[in-house]
Design a protein around this motif. Structure first.
Motif, short mmCIF file in Angstrom:
data_model
loop_
_atom_site.label_atom_id
_atom_site.label_comp_id
_atom_site.label_asym_id
_atom_site.label_seq_id
_atom_site.Cartn_x
_atom_site.Cartn_y
_atom_site.Cartn_z
N SER A 219 42.64 -25.30 69.67
CA SER A 219 43.90 -24.59 69.41
C SER A 219 44.01 -23.37 70.31
CB SER A 219 43.98 -24.18 67.93
OG SER A 219 45.05 -23.27 67.78
N THR B 189 46.26 -21.05 70.39
CA THR B 189 46.66 -19.81 69.70
C THR B 189 45.43 -19.15 69.08
OG1 THR B 189 47.14 -21.18 67.76
CG2 THR B 189 48.98 -20.62 69.18
N ILE B 190 44.62 -19.96 68.46
CA ILE B 190 43.42 -19.44 67.80
C ILE B 190 42.44 -18.92 68.86
CG2 ILE B 190 41.40 -20.15 66.45
CD1 ILE B 190 43.27 -21.86 64.74
N SER C 251 49.03 -12.56 70.49
CA SER C 251 48.79 -14.00 70.58
C SER C 251 48.81 -14.69 69.22
CB SER C 251 47.48 -14.30 71.30
OG SER C 251 46.43 -13.55 70.76
N VAL C 252 48.42 -13.98 68.18
CA VAL C 252 48.26 -14.71 66.92
C VAL C 252 49.59 -14.83 66.18
CG1 VAL C 252 47.63 -12.73 65.48
CG2 VAL C 252 46.74 -15.01 64.94
N GLY C 253 49.81 -16.00 65.60
CA GLY C 253 51.04 -16.23 64.85
C GLY C 253 50.83 -15.90 63.39
N LYS D 181 49.18 -26.71 57.68
CA LYS D 181 48.44 -27.46 58.70
C LYS D 181 47.88 -28.74 58.08
CE LYS D 181 46.19 -25.31 62.49
NZ LYS D 181 45.40 -24.16 62.94
N TRP E 70 54.72 -26.66 68.37
CA TRP E 70 53.52 -25.94 67.92
C TRP E 70 52.29 -26.72 68.39
CZ3 TRP E 70 50.79 -26.57 62.73
CH2 TRP E 70 49.75 -25.63 62.61
N ASN F 111 58.26 -22.51 66.07
CA ASN F 111 57.12 -21.93 66.75
C ASN F 111 56.88 -22.86 67.94
OD1 ASN F 111 54.68 -20.99 67.63
ND2 ASN F 111 53.52 -21.51 65.78
N LYS G 72 53.55 -17.60 56.25
CA LYS G 72 54.40 -16.77 57.11
C LYS G 72 55.32 -15.88 56.28
CE LYS G 72 52.54 -19.38 60.26
NZ LYS G 72 51.63 -19.02 61.32
N TYR H 83 58.42 -14.77 67.31
CA TYR H 83 57.95 -15.00 68.69
C TYR H 83 59.09 -14.81 69.68
CZ TYR H 83 54.49 -17.63 65.97
OH TYR H 83 53.54 -18.01 65.05
N ARG I 82 54.19 -17.22 75.31
CA ARG I 82 54.59 -16.86 73.95
C ARG I 82 54.00 -15.52 73.56
NH1 ARG I 82 52.56 -19.37 68.23
NH2 ARG I 82 50.95 -17.82 68.62
N1 GLU Z 1 50.47 -21.01 63.66
C1 GLU Z 1 49.96 -19.78 64.15
C2 GLU Z 1 50.15 -19.68 65.64
O1 GLU Z 1 50.82 -20.50 66.20
C3 GLU Z 1 48.55 -19.49 63.67
C4 GLU Z 1 47.43 -20.08 64.47
C5 GLU Z 1 47.34 -21.56 64.32
O2 GLU Z 1 47.11 -22.01 63.21
O3 GLU Z 1 47.53 -22.22 65.33
O4 GLU Z 1 49.66 -18.79 66.27
#
Ligand code: GLU
Ligand code: PMP
Length: 401
Positions: free
Chosen positions: A17, A19-20, A40-42, A104, A128, A178, A240, A326, A375
């Protein structure tokens, strides 16, 4: 030991991932004493409202510390059904609700429940990062249908129609989206539904997790259209809107046969979600939507502040996101430029450059399916957002060639 032979092809083919990964890199650099601004973090930067925490504490004191039924506590499923009716004009019974460890897991459950090898899933792009990976994990084939910034990142009915084949099983998208923050209007969703009316054996997964972070017209759920009702899975969650990312709770409302299949999958993987989180979530959904609205208003003023600063940066092409938290500017004007050892050939290079030169962490658009974009999350303090915009402006000004 031949670890490569031991690791499954499934995992080898899976992307980490993005984003993570970027959020972790920002944390690591901060731990080394470098002040990295993390865009960076959502994840909302707000703490979960106190009353929701209090509901969890009460649940603990009442001994709600045991396994729950796999699809969730009945009182939470009833509260979710009430919410769907109240907010979305969706008629689901409690039996059609499945609560999971975050949205998720909800989406992964649906993919595992519906896909056979080779089945196609149309994913609206930008998307996403986890969607294609979940589809691949379930041996499905992601089919990306792309919309650029000039169409506000929203696909047209014609694009949808031409992507459908006799292998299409699912259409998957998020609105508010997202990574783009774009929101499909009622009219736009009706037009997409008209295309799907000609293809009755396609299920829609409508990811509405950013529902409460919407700055425009009232949120509309595609599943509330009569022709879509019996084949839409509406995904939502607490992370969220209620600032409850760490509580790990998401849910679906679905046709009963899909809800049962998801509960079957979940019953073998993880069982029911956390018991006292579920009690807090029940309280939240019935009582604390006003807290979501207060947070949304703060996000809106941050969006405006950030957009004002970003629009003044030469070369950045920004649209006006109507939801989520975002911004997703087109940065292709910087491709081909350089500074010192940094040569910017794509959005990955630019995000590495901004991390290194400006100490701002953000995510390249490439893992979201948009090669020209980056993003940035503005779920951060005003002070940090303003500082980040200045740092980005200065670093981009150094690029030449
Ligand atoms: N959904 C959020 C993001 O896009 C949290 C991180 C993830 O679970 O991917 O940053
Ligand atoms: N869908 C979208 C579009 C998201 O951005 C996220 C954020 N991680 C999720 C689903 C899953 O959220 P969670 O698992 O925290 O409920």
């Amino acid at each position: 030991m031949n670890t490569s032979r031991l690791l499954s092809d499934r995992v080898k083919q899976m992307e980490e991932s993005a984003t993570i990964k970027m959020a972790q890199r920002a944390r690591d650099l901060n731990a080394q004493g470098i002040h990295v601004i993390n865009l960076s973090v959502g994840e909302p930067d707000f703490d979960t409202p106190e009353s929701i925490k209090a509901a969890a504490k009460t649940a603990l004191d009442q001994g709600i510390t045991h396994y729950t039924p796999v699809p969730g506590l009945m009182e939470l499923r009833q509260a979710v059904a009430t919410k769907f009716k109240r907010d979305n004009n969706l008629e689901y019974t409690a039996q059609q609700i499945v609560v999971s460890n975050g949205a998720k897991q909800s989406i992964a459950n649906v993919c595992l429940s519906l896909l056979n090898p080779g089945d196609e899933v149309i994913i609206f792009s930008p998307f996403w990062v986890s969607y294609p990976e979940m589809v691949k994990m379930a041996e499905g084939v992601p089919v990306l249908v792309h919309a650029g910034i000039d169409q506000d990142f929203k696909i047209t009915p014609e694009q949808l129609e031409s992507a459908i084949t006799d292998k299409t099983k699912i259409v998957l998208f998020s609105s508010p989206c997202n990574p783009t923050g774009s929101v499909y209007t009622k009219l736009e969703l009706e037009a997409l539904a008209r295309v799907l009316e000609g293809h009755p054996d396609i299920v829609v997964i409508s990811d509405e997790i950013y529902e409460y972070i919407n700055f425009g017209e009232k949120h509309f759920s595609i599943g509330s259209l009569p022709s879509m009702k019996d084949r839409t899975v509406t995904v939502n969650g607490f992370s969220k809107g209620f600032a409850m990312t760490g509580w790990r709770l998401g849910y679906i409302g679905a046709p009963a046969w899909i809800a049962s299949a998801c509960a079957k999958v979940q019953g073998q993987f993880t069982s029911g979600a956390n018991s006292f989180s579920q009690k807090a979530a029940e309280y939240a959904i019935l009582n604390e939507v006003p807290a979501c609205e207060t947070m949304r208003d703060v996000f809106l003023s941050r969006r405006d502040l950030f957009l004002e600063k970003l629009s003044a940066i030469p070369g950045l092409k920004v649209n006006k996101p109507q939801g989520a938290f975002y911004v997703f500017p087109d940065v292709s004007a910087f491709f081909g430029k350089k500074h010192g050892e940094f040569v910017i050939n794509n959005a990955d290079d630019l995000s590495e450059y901004l991390l290194s030169e400006a100490h701002v962490s953000l995510v390249s658009g490439i893992p979201f399916g948009a090669n020209a974009c980056i993003r940035m999350s503005y779920a951060n303090s005003e002070e940090e957002i303003l500082e980040a915009a200045d740092r980005i402006k200065n670093a981009l000004a150094k690029l030449e060639g």
